[in-house]
Design a protein around this motif. Structure first.
Motif, PDB file in Angstrom:
ATOM      1  N   ILE A  19       0.821  -1.207   0.000  1.00  9.57           N
ATOM      2  CA  ILE A  19       0.000   0.000   0.000  1.00  9.57           C
ATOM      3  C   ILE A  19       0.859   1.262   0.000  1.00  9.57           C
ATOM      4  CG2 ILE A  19      -2.021  -1.009   1.161  1.00  9.57           C
ATOM      5  CD1 ILE A  19      -0.965   0.628   3.701  1.00  9.57           C
ATOM      6  N   GLU A  20       2.130   1.120   0.331  1.00  4.44           N
ATOM      7  CA  GLU A  20       3.007   2.291   0.369  1.00  4.44           C
ATOM      8  C   GLU A  20       3.665   2.573  -0.977  1.00  4.44           C
ATOM      9  OE1 GLU A  20       3.788   4.595   2.618  1.00  4.44           O
ATOM     10  OE2 GLU A  20       2.454   3.853   4.176  1.00  4.44           O
ATOM     11  N   CYS A  21       4.301   1.559  -1.538  1.00  2.00           N
ATOM     12  CA  CYS A  21       5.065   1.797  -2.775  1.00  2.00           C
ATOM     13  C   CYS A  21       4.524   1.009  -3.964  1.00  2.00           C
ATOM     14  CB  CYS A  21       6.535   1.477  -2.544  1.00  2.00           C
ATOM     15  SG  CYS A  21       6.856  -0.258  -2.229  1.00  2.00           S
ATOM     16  N   GLU A  22       3.422   0.283  -3.771  1.00  2.00           N
ATOM     17  CA  GLU A  22       2.734  -0.453  -4.836  1.00  2.00           C
ATOM     18  C   GLU A  22       3.543  -1.576  -5.458  1.00  2.00           C
ATOM     19  OE1 GLU A  22       1.316   2.600  -7.442  1.00  2.00           O
ATOM     20  OE2 GLU A  22      -0.335   3.112  -6.119  1.00  2.00           O
ATOM     21  N   LYS A  23       4.583  -1.995  -4.761  1.00  2.00           N
ATOM     22  CA  LYS A  23       5.366  -3.126  -5.228  1.00  2.00           C
ATOM     23  C   LYS A  23       4.497  -4.380  -5.108  1.00  2.00           C
ATOM     24  CE  LYS A  23       9.841  -3.079  -4.024  1.00  2.00           C
ATOM     25  NZ  LYS A  23      10.942  -3.322  -3.056  1.00  2.00           N
ATOM     26  N   ASP A  24       4.648  -5.304  -6.065  1.00  2.00           N
ATOM     27  CA  ASP A  24       3.832  -6.515  -6.059  1.00  2.00           C
ATOM     28  C   ASP A  24       4.575  -7.689  -5.416  1.00  2.00           C
ATOM     29  OD1 ASP A  24       1.175  -7.443  -7.341  1.00  2.00           O
ATOM     30  OD2 ASP A  24       2.605  -9.063  -7.771  1.00  2.00           O
ATOM     31  N   PHE A  25       3.799  -8.669  -4.940  1.00  2.00           N
ATOM     32  CA  PHE A  25       4.402  -9.853  -4.318  1.00  2.00           C
ATOM     33  C   PHE A  25       5.408 -10.517  -5.256  1.00  2.00           C
ATOM     34  CE2 PHE A  25       4.161 -14.549  -3.678  1.00  2.00           C
ATOM     35  CZ  PHE A  25       4.893 -14.595  -2.505  1.00  2.00           C
ATOM     36  N   ALA A  26       5.123 -10.484  -6.561  1.00  2.00           N
ATOM     37  CA  ALA A  26       6.019 -11.082  -7.554  1.00  2.00           C
ATOM     38  C   ALA A  26       7.396 -10.429  -7.537  1.00  2.00           C
ATOM     39  CB  ALA A  26       5.400 -10.958  -8.939  1.00  2.00           C
ATOM     40  N   GLU A  27       7.439  -9.161  -7.114  1.00  2.00           N
ATOM     41  CA  GLU A  27       8.704  -8.428  -7.085  1.00  2.00           C
ATOM     42  C   GLU A  27       9.385  -8.506  -5.725  1.00  2.00           C
ATOM     43  OE1 GLU A  27       8.200  -4.298  -8.624  1.00  2.00           O
ATOM     44  OE2 GLU A  27       6.153  -4.998  -8.929  1.00  2.00           O
ATOM     45  N   ASP A  28       8.605  -8.843  -4.684  1.00  2.00           N
ATOM     46  CA  ASP A  28       9.154  -8.861  -3.338  1.00  2.00           C
ATOM     47  C   ASP A  28       8.574 -10.024  -2.535  1.00  2.00           C
ATOM     48  OD1 ASP A  28       9.999  -8.426  -0.740  1.00  2.00           O
ATOM     49  OD2 ASP A  28       9.718  -6.264  -0.836  1.00  2.00           O
ATOM     50  N   LYS A  29       9.357 -11.075  -2.403  1.00  2.00           N
ATOM     51  CA  LYS A  29       8.876 -12.268  -1.708  1.00  2.00           C
ATOM     52  C   LYS A  29       8.825 -12.069  -0.195  1.00  2.00           C
ATOM     53  CE  LYS A  29       8.591 -14.595  -5.550  1.00  2.00           C
ATOM     54  NZ  LYS A  29       7.275 -14.507  -6.205  1.00  2.00           N
ATOM     55  N   GLY A  30       9.286 -10.919   0.269  1.00  2.00           N
ATOM     56  CA  GLY A  30       9.253 -10.630   1.706  1.00  2.00           C
ATOM     57  C   GLY A  30       7.973  -9.906   2.098  1.00  2.00           C
ATOM     58  N   MET A  31       7.044  -9.797   1.155  1.00  2.00           N
ATOM     59  CA  MET A  31       5.770  -9.103   1.372  1.00  2.00           C
ATOM     60  C   MET A  31       5.005  -9.672   2.571  1.00  2.00           C
ATOM     61  SD  MET A  31       3.967  -6.707  -0.476  1.00  2.00           S
ATOM     62  CE  MET A  31       4.308  -7.006  -2.206  1.00  2.00           C
ATOM     63  N   LYS A  32       4.397  -8.752   3.346  1.00  2.00           N
ATOM     64  CA  LYS A  32       3.640  -9.172   4.526  1.00  2.00           C
ATOM     65  C   LYS A  32       2.169  -8.789   4.380  1.00  2.00           C
ATOM     66  CE  LYS A  32       7.447 -10.078   7.008  1.00  2.00           C
ATOM     67  NZ  LYS A  32       8.354 -10.223   5.846  1.00  2.00           N
ATOM     68  N   ARG A  33       1.312  -9.643   4.951  1.00  2.00           N
ATOM     69  CA  ARG A  33      -0.111  -9.321   5.028  1.00  2.00           C
ATOM     70  C   ARG A  33      -0.395  -9.006   6.488  1.00  2.00           C
ATOM     71  NH1 ARG A  33      -4.498 -13.644   3.143  1.00  2.00           N
ATOM     72  NH2 ARG A  33      -4.146 -14.511   5.198  1.00  2.00           N
ATOM     73  N   ILE A  34      -0.930  -7.817   6.730  1.00  2.00           N
ATOM     74  CA  ILE A  34      -1.175  -7.390   8.105  1.00  2.00           C
ATOM     75  C   ILE A  34      -2.668  -7.229   8.325  1.00  2.00           C
ATOM     76  CG2 ILE A  34      -0.716  -5.593   9.831  1.00  2.00           C
ATOM     77  CD1 ILE A  34       1.886  -5.055   8.093  1.00  2.00           C
ATOM     78  N   VAL A  35      -3.196  -7.984   9.299  1.00  2.00           N
ATOM     79  CA  VAL A  35      -4.620  -7.954   9.601  1.00  2.00           C
ATOM     80  C   VAL A  35      -4.819  -7.274  10.943  1.00  2.00           C
ATOM     81  CG1 VAL A  35      -6.724  -9.329   9.875  1.00  2.00           C
ATOM     82  CG2 VAL A  35      -4.890 -10.136   8.362  1.00  2.00           C
ATOM     83  N   PHE A  36      -5.630  -6.232  10.954  1.00  2.00           N
ATOM     84  CA  PHE A  36      -5.916  -5.510  12.190  1.00  2.00           C
ATOM     85  C   PHE A  36      -7.158  -6.076  12.847  1.00  2.00           C
ATOM     86  CE2 PHE A  36      -3.523  -2.585   9.555  1.00  2.00           C
ATOM     87  CZ  PHE A  36      -2.582  -2.126  10.447  1.00  2.00           C
ATOM     88  N   GLY A  37      -7.050  -6.425  14.105  1.00  2.00           N
ATOM     89  CA  GLY A  37      -8.182  -6.983  14.831  1.00  2.00           C
ATOM     90  C   GLY A  37      -8.610  -8.315  14.240  1.00  2.00           C
ATOM     91  N   THR A  38      -9.892  -8.626  14.359  1.00  2.00           N
ATOM     92  CA  THR A  38     -10.390  -9.895  13.841  1.00  2.00           C
ATOM     93  C   THR A  38     -11.172  -9.688  12.547  1.00  2.00           C
ATOM     94  OG1 THR A  38     -12.284  -9.645  15.314  1.00  2.00           O
ATOM     95  CG2 THR A  38     -10.519 -11.079  16.077  1.00  2.00           C
ATOM     96  N   ASP A  39     -11.345  -8.416  12.169  1.00  2.00           N
ATOM     97  CA  ASP A  39     -12.086  -8.099  10.958  1.00  2.00           C
ATOM     98  C   ASP A  39     -11.173  -8.254   9.736  1.00  2.00           C
ATOM     99  OD1 ASP A  39     -13.633  -7.140   8.960  1.00  2.00           O
ATOM    100  OD2 ASP A  39     -14.166  -5.258   9.959  1.00  2.00           O
ATOM    101  N   GLN A  40     -11.447  -9.265   8.943  1.00  2.00           N
ATOM    102  CA  GLN A  40     -10.604  -9.563   7.781  1.00  2.00           C
ATOM    103  C   GLN A  40     -10.583  -8.427   6.750  1.00  2.00           C
ATOM    104  OE1 GLN A  40      -8.601 -12.193   6.946  1.00  2.00           O
ATOM    105  NE2 GLN A  40      -8.869 -13.110   8.966  1.00  2.00           N
TER     106      GLN A  40
END
Ligand SMILES: [Zn+2]
Length: 73
Positions: A19-40
């Motif tokens: 969401i910051e630099c719009e880099k895609d997972f294909a370009e960065d395998k260190g990508m993280k998914r961050i979930v706030f609270g229990t609301d997906q």
């Protein structure tokens, strides 16, 4: 807050763009998914670099709240 390393997921979950630099997972395998609270719905993706920047910011903020002053020579 839950932090998931996308590289450890399988199939269709292995996607996302920073969401910051719009880099895609294909370009960065260190990508993280961050979930706030229990609301997906409150899920964001951050690449490795932006994730570490976020951690740094959160740490700085927390230390400031505790009244810790970081002194640099
Ligand atoms: Zn990024």
């Amino acid at each position: 807050m839950k932090i998931v390393d996308i590289n450890t997921l399988k199939g269709s979950d292995r996607h996302g763009s920073c969401i910051e630099c719009e880099k895609d997972f294909a370009e960065d395998k260190g990508m993280k998914r961050i979930v706030f609270g229990t609301d997906q719905k409150r899920t964001i993706f951050l690449c490795d670099k932006c994730y570490h920047d976020l951690l740094k910011e959160m740490t700085k903020k927390r230390l400031k709240e505790m009244g810790v002053e970081i002194c640099r020579k």
